[in-house]
Scaffold this motif. Structure first.
Motif, short mmCIF file in Angstrom:
data_model
loop_
_atom_site.label_atom_id
_atom_site.label_comp_id
_atom_site.label_asym_id
_atom_site.label_seq_id
_atom_site.Cartn_x
_atom_site.Cartn_y
_atom_site.Cartn_z
N VAL A 1 49.32 -6.64 4.01
CA VAL A 1 48.68 -7.30 2.87
C VAL A 1 48.74 -8.80 3.09
N GLN A 2 47.63 -9.45 2.94
CA GLN A 2 47.59 -10.92 2.99
C GLN A 2 47.27 -11.46 1.61
N LEU A 3 47.96 -12.51 1.22
CA LEU A 3 47.82 -13.09 -0.11
C LEU A 3 47.44 -14.56 0.01
N VAL A 4 46.46 -14.98 -0.78
CA VAL A 4 46.02 -16.37 -0.78
C VAL A 4 45.95 -16.85 -2.22
N GLU A 5 46.78 -17.85 -2.55
CA GLU A 5 46.78 -18.40 -3.91
C GLU A 5 45.80 -19.55 -4.02
N SER A 6 45.35 -19.79 -5.23
CA SER A 6 44.51 -20.94 -5.54
C SER A 6 44.65 -21.25 -7.02
N GLY A 7 44.17 -22.43 -7.41
CA GLY A 7 44.13 -22.77 -8.82
C GLY A 7 45.16 -23.79 -9.27
N GLY A 8 46.04 -24.19 -8.37
CA GLY A 8 47.02 -25.20 -8.75
C GLY A 8 46.38 -26.56 -8.93
N GLY A 9 47.16 -27.50 -9.42
CA GLY A 9 46.64 -28.84 -9.61
C GLY A 9 47.57 -29.69 -10.44
N LEU A 10 47.08 -30.87 -10.80
CA LEU A 10 47.82 -31.83 -11.62
C LEU A 10 47.21 -31.85 -13.01
N VAL A 11 48.03 -31.57 -14.02
CA VAL A 11 47.55 -31.56 -15.40
C VAL A 11 48.57 -32.27 -16.28
N GLN A 12 48.15 -32.59 -17.49
CA GLN A 12 49.06 -33.17 -18.46
C GLN A 12 49.76 -32.07 -19.25
N ALA A 13 50.88 -32.41 -19.82
CA ALA A 13 51.60 -31.46 -20.65
C ALA A 13 50.70 -30.94 -21.77
N GLY A 14 50.79 -29.64 -22.01
CA GLY A 14 49.96 -29.01 -23.03
C GLY A 14 48.68 -28.40 -22.51
N ALA A 15 48.34 -28.73 -21.28
CA ALA A 15 47.10 -28.21 -20.69
C ALA A 15 47.31 -26.80 -20.16
N SER A 16 46.23 -26.23 -19.65
CA SER A 16 46.26 -24.87 -19.10
C SER A 16 45.77 -24.86 -17.66
N LEU A 17 46.26 -23.90 -16.91
CA LEU A 17 45.78 -23.64 -15.56
C LEU A 17 45.77 -22.13 -15.37
N ARG A 18 44.87 -21.67 -14.51
CA ARG A 18 44.89 -20.27 -14.12
C ARG A 18 45.03 -20.18 -12.61
N LEU A 19 46.11 -19.57 -12.18
CA LEU A 19 46.32 -19.34 -10.76
C LEU A 19 45.72 -17.99 -10.37
N SER A 20 45.17 -17.95 -9.19
CA SER A 20 44.62 -16.71 -8.66
C SER A 20 45.31 -16.36 -7.35
N CYS A 21 45.42 -15.09 -7.09
CA CYS A 21 46.02 -14.62 -5.84
C CYS A 21 45.11 -13.51 -5.32
N ALA A 22 44.37 -13.84 -4.28
CA ALA A 22 43.46 -12.87 -3.68
C ALA A 22 44.18 -12.11 -2.58
N ALA A 23 44.13 -10.80 -2.66
CA ALA A 23 44.85 -9.96 -1.70
C ALA A 23 43.88 -9.18 -0.83
N SER A 24 44.25 -9.00 0.40
CA SER A 24 43.49 -8.15 1.32
C SER A 24 44.38 -6.99 1.73
N GLY A 25 43.78 -5.89 2.09
CA GLY A 25 44.57 -4.73 2.46
C GLY A 25 44.30 -3.59 1.53
N ARG A 26 44.12 -2.43 2.08
CA ARG A 26 43.73 -1.28 1.27
C ARG A 26 44.84 -0.78 0.39
N THR A 27 46.08 -1.17 0.66
CA THR A 27 47.18 -0.66 -0.14
C THR A 27 47.56 -1.61 -1.28
N PHE A 28 46.70 -2.59 -1.56
CA PHE A 28 47.02 -3.59 -2.57
C PHE A 28 47.42 -2.95 -3.88
N SER A 29 46.68 -1.94 -4.31
CA SER A 29 46.91 -1.37 -5.64
C SER A 29 48.22 -0.62 -5.75
N THR A 30 48.87 -0.32 -4.65
CA THR A 30 50.12 0.43 -4.72
C THR A 30 51.32 -0.48 -4.91
#
Length: 124
Positions: free
Chosen positions: A2-31
């Motif tokens: 399984v390979q994992l690649v994160e994205s979505g980080g950054g610099l924000v001010q307190a009180g703000a929101s971010l959404r991180l994503s982790c894209a996975a490859s590999g047929r067994t991801f769901s297990t």
């Protein structure tokens, strides 16, 4: 494998929101259970949240106390992606965030696969 690649980080001010994503490859991801960890320099990697499948394909989620009510972990099986929605961010949330796949739990040792990490910086 399984390979994992994160994205979505950054610099924000307190009180703000971010959404991180982790894209996975590999047929067994769901297990695998999926987790998010974070780490700041000089400190151990800290568990943030995890999601796993229970009987009847119901998701089970766990969070550390400091993010409960602010962070939400979710997964999209069709897209092989796990998300970490982070709201009401605080300066103490500043860290490198890692996505991981493995057995459910809060200890990094129970996770087999890791992404490269994405930096989240929250300014006051």
């Amino acid at each position: 494998q399984v390979q994992l690649v994160e994205s979505g980080g950054g610099l924000v001010q307190a009180g703000a929101s971010l959404r991180l994503s982790c894209a996975a490859s590999g047929r067994t991801f769901s297990t695998y259970a999926m987790g998010w960890f974070r780490q700041v320099p000089g400190k151990e990697r800290e568990f943030v949240a995890s999601i796993s499948w229970t009987t009847w394909s119901i998701s089970a989620t766990y969070y550390i106390d400091s993010v409960k009510g602010r962070f939400t972990i979710s997964r999209d099986k069709g897209k092989n992606t796990v998300y970490l929605q982070m709201n009401s961010l605080k300066p103490e949330d500043t860290a490198v965030y890692y996505c991981a796949a493995g057995s459910t739990g809060v200890r990094p040792e129970t996770y087999v696969y890791w992404g490269q990490g994405t930096q989240v910086t929250v300014s006051s």
